[in-house]
Scaffold this motif. Structure first.
Motif, short mmCIF file in Angstrom:
data_model
loop_
_atom_site.label_atom_id
_atom_site.label_comp_id
_atom_site.label_asym_id
_atom_site.label_seq_id
_atom_site.Cartn_x
_atom_site.Cartn_y
_atom_site.Cartn_z
N UNK A 440 0.83 -1.21 0.00
CA UNK A 440 0.00 0.00 0.00
C UNK A 440 0.87 1.26 0.00
N UNK A 441 2.13 1.12 -0.41
CA UNK A 441 3.05 2.25 -0.43
C UNK A 441 2.96 3.06 -1.72
N UNK A 442 3.99 3.88 -1.99
CA UNK A 442 3.96 4.74 -3.17
C UNK A 442 3.74 3.98 -4.47
N UNK A 443 4.41 2.84 -4.64
CA UNK A 443 4.24 2.04 -5.84
C UNK A 443 3.14 1.01 -5.67
N UNK A 444 3.09 0.38 -4.51
CA UNK A 444 2.14 -0.70 -4.29
C UNK A 444 0.70 -0.27 -4.21
N UNK A 445 0.42 0.94 -3.74
CA UNK A 445 -0.95 1.40 -3.50
C UNK A 445 -1.89 1.33 -4.69
N UNK A 470 -1.29 -1.16 14.60
CA UNK A 470 -1.50 -1.41 13.18
C UNK A 470 -0.28 -0.92 12.42
N UNK A 471 0.11 -1.65 11.40
CA UNK A 471 1.39 -1.43 10.74
C UNK A 471 1.22 -1.52 9.23
N UNK A 472 1.74 -0.52 8.49
CA UNK A 472 1.60 -0.57 7.04
C UNK A 472 2.61 0.34 6.37
N UNK A 473 2.73 0.15 5.05
CA UNK A 473 3.53 1.07 4.24
C UNK A 473 2.64 2.14 3.61
N UNK A 485 1.38 2.52 12.88
CA UNK A 485 2.74 2.69 12.38
C UNK A 485 2.65 2.77 10.86
N UNK A 486 3.17 3.84 10.30
CA UNK A 486 2.93 4.20 8.90
C UNK A 486 4.21 4.44 8.13
N UNK A 487 4.09 4.54 6.81
CA UNK A 487 5.18 4.96 5.93
C UNK A 487 6.38 4.03 6.02
N UNK A 488 6.17 2.75 6.31
CA UNK A 488 7.28 1.82 6.43
C UNK A 488 8.10 1.85 5.14
N UNK A 489 9.40 2.09 5.28
CA UNK A 489 10.25 2.28 4.12
C UNK A 489 11.52 1.45 4.25
N UNK A 490 11.89 0.74 3.17
CA UNK A 490 11.23 0.71 1.86
C UNK A 490 9.95 -0.11 1.89
N UNK A 491 9.06 0.17 0.95
CA UNK A 491 7.74 -0.48 0.94
C UNK A 491 7.83 -1.93 0.47
N UNK A 551 8.75 7.61 -8.88
CA UNK A 551 8.42 8.03 -7.52
C UNK A 551 9.50 7.57 -6.53
N UNK A 552 9.81 8.43 -5.59
CA UNK A 552 10.77 8.09 -4.55
C UNK A 552 10.01 7.57 -3.32
N UNK A 553 10.73 6.98 -2.41
CA UNK A 553 10.11 6.36 -1.24
C UNK A 553 9.71 7.42 -0.20
N UNK A 554 8.93 6.98 0.79
CA UNK A 554 8.35 7.90 1.77
C UNK A 554 9.41 8.67 2.54
#
Length: 577
Positions: A440-445, A470-473, A485-491, A551-554
């Motif tokens: 659910x990150x920049x590319x995965x979302x 709760x934990x996610x990218x 917990x958000x913006x896990x990088x790298x996704x 796109x670059x990572x969070x």
């Protein structure tokens, strides 16, 4: 400060020469009914307007653009409205974050390609503020931001409702069977009662406040309610000031210095900011040639307390109360020990000058430093084998019991998978479980949607559980709350460690130590990586394809790699032949 002369205006390149090309430019202005004296020798102010019929937060911009124009004319300039893509947080799918950089590109090219000397940036809904400022920063002409302003507080059954925050809260009550359909529908019509942005300290209020603290607005403009007559006057004054900024050549690069970003980060911590602020400030800093990092946020968090008692970090008040209590200028007056007061803002004054006479009128809404609602800042940056490049959490909006937590993971590979299963009565989950959403990150979302406030399983909701780790990218709405917990990088979608987690693995969160650990041996993780298959790209053509490629990572702000300034790079002015 040396002032420009009419012949120094950027627009003079289009209109001043005695040649065939300039004849054509002037004649086409005449075609629209303008006399030469209206636009030649005067600063031409582009008003970049993000209004649309879907942009509920900007519903008043049809009128406000006229108020800005009036100010430009009063100051001797010539106003030109330039519509730009409108990013309604509520209706744009899959997420407005997919299009923030689109707006930035459009803003930059609108400015560069046309005969404007300066710009007024009209925005407020979440991604419009950073998108507009990113573009104007790269374009390099004098620019001032006009914030949309918060909407009026919501109301239901005689009690205030906060946009977003109360929607999440009462939806859980609805799922638990504690609210009926009639009550739910009455809340729907009472939670958003006027034009303007969310009146909690969500991303919109955060980012307009940070644009203010950066110096890109008239001082204090971000706090004025959208429906207040003072907002009309502010729009007029913004137009007037834009003209003067052109004569002074006061560009974003002269305002958005290292010290300005330090002031913005301090302000973010004290206001209980949205987690989205991290991504946007990182991107804005890099566009301005300032190397802002996650560590800057964490360092500020360690020393600056949350003193804005505004939901969701606060427990009671909304942005309307914040405005009446003294607004951003009142807040900044209490942050003077942390601020660099010699930085200038769009008024042309230093913050020391702009804060003269600023007061706080309600000490419960804007607390004193020794009576903070949270002793540290609003955000914490976590690192560990699960997030080697960082993740963020908003501890000020989570319960004390989650400062230290270990629990088993329950993993979902997509939001569709989560939604299909989260309400199952036989779900193997407890209050100690760590819910995990990946891809659910920049590319995965794609585009890093606001899915990070994962719904509490219905089984637990019925047991009275209202928060869990709760934990996610992904990102989450700034109006959200909880131990997310958000913006896990790298996704996960590019092979980040989040892709290796399996249901049943234990995860340890330690906020004071700033660590996030997947309790699985390195050898096992390497074995899992060897068999890892990454998801297929979501787009095969168009803007989404370009987005995924660049796109670059969070942790770097999710800008496009080709839009960053490389800390100094600029684009030449267009040739006019």
């Amino acid at each position: 400060m040396a002032r420009k002369k009419p012949e120094d205006l950027r627009s003079a390149r289009w209109f001043a020469p005695d040649d065939l090309r300039s004849f054509g430019h002037r004649s086409r202005m005449n075609q629209m009914g303008y006399a030469d004296a209206e636009f030649t020798g005067r600063p031409i102010i582009g008003i970049i307007n993000t209004w649309s019929d879907f942009a509920q937060c900007h519903a008043h911009f049809k009128q406000r653009v006229e108020d800005v124009k009036r100010g430009v004319l009063m100051a001797g300039g010539f106003p030109v409205e330039l519509p730009a893509i409108s990013l309604s947080e509520s209706t744009v799918k899959p997420t407005t974050m997919l299009y923030r950089n689109f707006l930035a590109m459009e803003t930059e090219e609108l400015i560069r390609s046309q005969p404007v000397d300066g710009v007024v940036l009209m925005g407020g809904c979440d991604k419009t503020t950073p998108g507009l400022i990113l573009g104007a920063t790269s374009a390099g002409v004098p620019a001032i931001f006009m914030p949309a302003g918060p909407m009026l507080r919501g109301n239901y059954a005689g009690k205030p409702l906060g946009s977003g925050s109360d929607a999440w809260k009462f939806w859980d009550e609805r799922r638990a069977g504690n609210i009926n359909e009639k009550q739910w529908n009455e809340m729907q019509t009472g939670i958003a009662r006027s034009y303007g942005v969310c009146m909690t300290m969500g991303t919109a209020a955060t980012m307009t406040g940070l644009a203010d603290a950066l110096g890109m607005t008239l001082p204090g403009a971000s706090s004025i309610l959208a429906a207040d007559a003072n907002h009309i006057r502010m729009a007029n004054l913004t137009g007037q000031r834009a003209v003067e900024m052109v004569w002074e050549d006061l560009t974003p690069q002269k305002i958005m210095t290292r010290g300005a970003f330090d002031n913005a980060i301090v302000t973010a911590m004290a206001m209980g900011c949205s987690t989205n602020a991290v991504i946007h400030i990182l991107a804005m800093g890099r566009r301005a040639g300032i190397n802002v990092t996650l560590d800057d946020f964490d360092a500020a968090s360690r020393r600056v307390p949350v003193i804005a008692n505004i939901r969701p970090s606060g427990d009671k008040y909304l942005m309307e109360d914040f405005y009446y209590a003294g607004g951003l200028l009142g807040l900044l007056s209490r942050l003077k020990p942390f601020l660099k007061l010699d930085e200038i803002n769009a008024s042309g004054q230093t913050w020391a000058q702009s804060l003269e006479g600023a007061q706080v009128y309600n000490d419960d809404v804007i607390r004193t430093l020794d009576n903070a609602i949270y002793k540290e800042g609003a955000l914490a940056v976590l690192r560990g084998n699960l997030a080697p490049r960082g993740a963020v959490i908003k501890p000020s909006a989570a319960g004390e019991k989650f400062q230290h937590h270990t629990g088993p993971a329950l993993v979902y590979d997509s939001y569709a998978d989560l939604k299909a299963n989260i309400d199952r009565d036989d779900l193997d989950v407890t209050a100690d479980t760590v819910l995990v959403l990946r891809n659910a990150g920049p590319i995965g979302g794609p585009g890093m949607p606001e899915w990070g406030m994962l719904p509490i399983p219905k089984k637990l909701v019925k047991q009275g559980v209202r928060d869990m780790v709760r934990l996610s990218d992904a990102r989450m709405s700034g109006t959200s709350y909880g131990a997310c917990i958000l913006h896990v990088s790298p996704e996960a979608a590019i092979g980040g460690p989040l892709a290796l987690v399996k249901t049943g693995d234990t995860i340890t969160l330690d906020i004071p130590a700033r660590t996030l650990t997947l309790n699985v041996p390195d050898a096992e993780l390497e074995a899992r990586r060897a068999s890892l298959k990454l998801p297929e790209p979501p787009y095969e053509r168009g803007y989404g394809y370009m987005f995924a490629k660049h796109i670059k990572q969070a942790d770097e702000g999710c800008d496009f790699d080709f839009l960053e300034t490389a800390f100094g790079a600029r684009v030449r002015e267009p040739a006019i032949y």
